[in-house]
Design a protein around this motif. Structure first.
Motif, PDB file in Angstrom:
ATOM      1  N   ARG A 256      -8.337  -2.193  -0.963  1.00 54.62           N
ATOM      2  CA  ARG A 256      -8.251  -0.852  -0.383  1.00 54.62           C
ATOM      3  C   ARG A 256      -7.675   0.151  -1.380  1.00 54.62           C
ATOM      4  NH1 ARG A 256     -10.303   1.201   4.594  1.00 54.62           N
ATOM      5  NH2 ARG A 256     -10.979  -0.637   5.760  1.00 54.62           N
TER       6      ARG A 256
ATOM      7  N   CYS B 243      -5.526  -5.618   0.820  1.00 55.54           N
ATOM      8  CA  CYS B 243      -4.784  -4.377   0.556  1.00 55.54           C
ATOM      9  C   CYS B 243      -5.055  -3.858  -0.848  1.00 55.54           C
ATOM     10  CB  CYS B 243      -3.290  -4.619   0.753  1.00 55.54           C
ATOM     11  SG  CYS B 243      -2.795  -4.851   2.480  1.00 55.54           S
TER      12      CYS B 243
ATOM     13  N   ALA C 225      -4.476  -3.200  14.628  1.00 55.53           N
ATOM     14  CA  ALA C 225      -4.846  -3.887  13.400  1.00 55.53           C
ATOM     15  C   ALA C 225      -5.785  -5.041  13.641  1.00 55.53           C
ATOM     16  CB  ALA C 225      -3.571  -4.414  12.718  1.00 55.53           C
TER      17      ALA C 225
ATOM     18  N   ALA D 260      -2.602  -0.656   7.651  1.00 53.45           N
ATOM     19  CA  ALA D 260      -3.268  -1.132   8.863  1.00 53.45           C
ATOM     20  C   ALA D 260      -4.712  -1.519   8.575  1.00 53.45           C
ATOM     21  CB  ALA D 260      -3.210  -0.062   9.949  1.00 53.45           C
ATOM     22  N   ASP D 261      -5.376  -0.703   7.754  1.00 54.37           N
ATOM     23  CA  ASP D 261      -6.759  -1.020   7.392  1.00 54.37           C
ATOM     24  C   ASP D 261      -6.830  -2.307   6.570  1.00 54.37           C
ATOM     25  OD1 ASP D 261      -7.718   1.227   8.674  1.00 54.37           O
ATOM     26  OD2 ASP D 261      -7.755   2.461   6.865  1.00 54.37           O
ATOM     27  N   GLY D 262      -5.910  -2.428   5.594  1.00 52.21           N
ATOM     28  CA  GLY D 262      -5.893  -3.626   4.765  1.00 52.21           C
ATOM     29  C   GLY D 262      -5.565  -4.869   5.575  1.00 52.21           C
TER      30      GLY D 262
ATOM     31  N   GLU E 291      -1.457   3.912   7.318  1.00 49.70           N
ATOM     32  CA  GLU E 291      -2.868   3.848   7.671  1.00 49.70           C
ATOM     33  C   GLU E 291      -3.621   2.888   6.761  1.00 49.70           C
ATOM     34  OE1 GLU E 291      -4.461   7.769   7.736  1.00 49.70           O
ATOM     35  OE2 GLU E 291      -3.179   8.441   9.399  1.00 49.70           O
ATOM     36  N   THR E 292      -3.339   2.968   5.451  1.00 46.27           N
ATOM     37  CA  THR E 292      -3.986   2.060   4.512  1.00 46.27           C
ATOM     38  C   THR E 292      -3.549   0.626   4.764  1.00 46.27           C
ATOM     39  OG1 THR E 292      -3.990   3.828   2.846  1.00 46.27           O
ATOM     40  CG2 THR E 292      -4.411   1.595   2.062  1.00 46.27           C
TER      41      THR E 292
ATOM     42  N   GLN F  15      -6.120  -5.286   8.772  1.00 46.42           N
ATOM     43  CA  GLN F  15      -7.275  -5.599   9.615  1.00 46.42           C
ATOM     44  C   GLN F  15      -8.374  -6.259   8.795  1.00 46.42           C
ATOM     45  OE1 GLN F  15      -8.464  -2.893  12.759  1.00 46.42           O
ATOM     46  NE2 GLN F  15     -10.566  -2.908  11.996  1.00 46.42           N
ATOM     47  N   ASP F  16      -8.648  -5.723   7.593  1.00 50.73           N
ATOM     48  CA  ASP F  16      -9.658  -6.338   6.728  1.00 50.73           C
ATOM     49  C   ASP F  16      -9.305  -7.789   6.432  1.00 50.73           C
ATOM     50  OD1 ASP F  16     -10.896  -3.879   6.636  1.00 50.73           O
ATOM     51  OD2 ASP F  16     -10.242  -3.393   4.598  1.00 50.73           O
TER      52      ASP F  16
ATOM     53  N   THR G  14       0.809  -1.220   0.000  1.00 54.77           N
ATOM     54  CA  THR G  14       0.000   0.000   0.000  1.00 54.77           C
ATOM     55  C   THR G  14       0.841   1.267   0.000  1.00 54.77           C
ATOM     56  OG1 THR G  14      -0.114   0.057   2.421  1.00 54.77           O
ATOM     57  CG2 THR G  14      -1.836  -1.183   1.261  1.00 54.77           C
TER      58      THR G  14
END
Length: 238
Positions: free
Chosen positions: A88, A85, A237, A50-52, A47-48, A54-55, A43
């Motif tokens: 995202r 990722c 995460a 961490a989001d990816g 931040e992206t 977690q997803d 990514t």
């Protein structure tokens, strides 16, 4: 030694499916650093990433029962994380068309571009700064590649996965992985020309820098950005 400490990845995933509340956390902790490094490099933004991550972890947690054992558990985990990722990144591309930020580290938010490998601990501050700057340049160049090329290069050149395993992770043919890597390396050889020329001049080396369009002469992305994730990559995460 506690028997749980020596359980294999397959055993831990099976235990999770069977209802063991600790098994999935242990499995993730075992592979956390590498999963985080792949997410962050894919990514290019903490931040992206961490989001990816977690997803992907939520998806893996919920879909663990679908694992059939036709690939290694780590391959399966990486496939889920990388796909999350990429989703995202695709969603972000639809929402905006902003250029890549100049500073991927954003003042030290935990980006891998400032992380070091074991050898960095023995460098003087000036040399450490040079290495960090070079990693930042390389990773910024990576973000200018199409997402599919970037994912292939991260897994093959930076994480060292065999092409066959990357093909499983990305759910494509081995030839497709090789093609994406070759095209990505050719583009990087153009984007990184100033860095490569500077390295050649510093070394007093008269060898020709890699030429665009020649994958065999492409930059060694892996050596420029060795894996070295933050101490607590999974913070927030899970």
């Amino acid at each position: 030694m506690d028997a749980d400490a020596v359980r294999s990845d397959v055993d831990l995933l099976a235990a999770h499916v069977a209802g063991d509340p600790e098994a999935f956390g242990e499995l993730f902790a075992r592979h956390r650093d590498r999963l985080w490094a792949v997410a962050l490099r894919t990514t290019g933004d903490p931040e992206t990433a961490a989001d990816g991550l977690q997803d992907g972890l939520v998806a893996a947690f919920r879909r663990a029962g679908s694992f059939r054992g036709d690939a290694a558990v780590t391959t399966w985990l990486h496939r889920v994380i990388v796909n999350a990722c990429l989703d995202r990144l695709r969603a972000a591309k639809v929402r905006r068309a902003d250029p890549l930020p100049d500073d991927l580290d954003d003042g030290g938010r935990g980006s891998v571009v400032t992380a070091n490998d074991g050898s960095d601990e023995h460098l003087d501050p000036a040399e450490h700064g040079i290495r960090s700057e070079r990693r930042e340049i390389v990773l910024a160049a990576l973000q200018q590649l199409p997402t599919e090329q970037r994912a292939a290069l991260v897994l093959v050149d930076m994480e060292g996965y065999p092409v066959a395993e990357v093909a499983e992770i990305l759910d494509c043919a081995e030839g497709t992985v090789k093609s994406r890597c070759a095209r990505g390396r050719a583009k990087l050889s153009v984007l990184l020309r100033p860095l490569l020329d500077a390295d050649t001049a510093d070394d007093g080396d008269t060898r020709t820098a890699p030429v665009a369009g020649n994958p065999d002469a492409s930059p060694d992305v892996g050596s420029m950005t060795r894996r070295g994730p933050p101490a607590d990559p999974a913070a927030g995460a899970v």
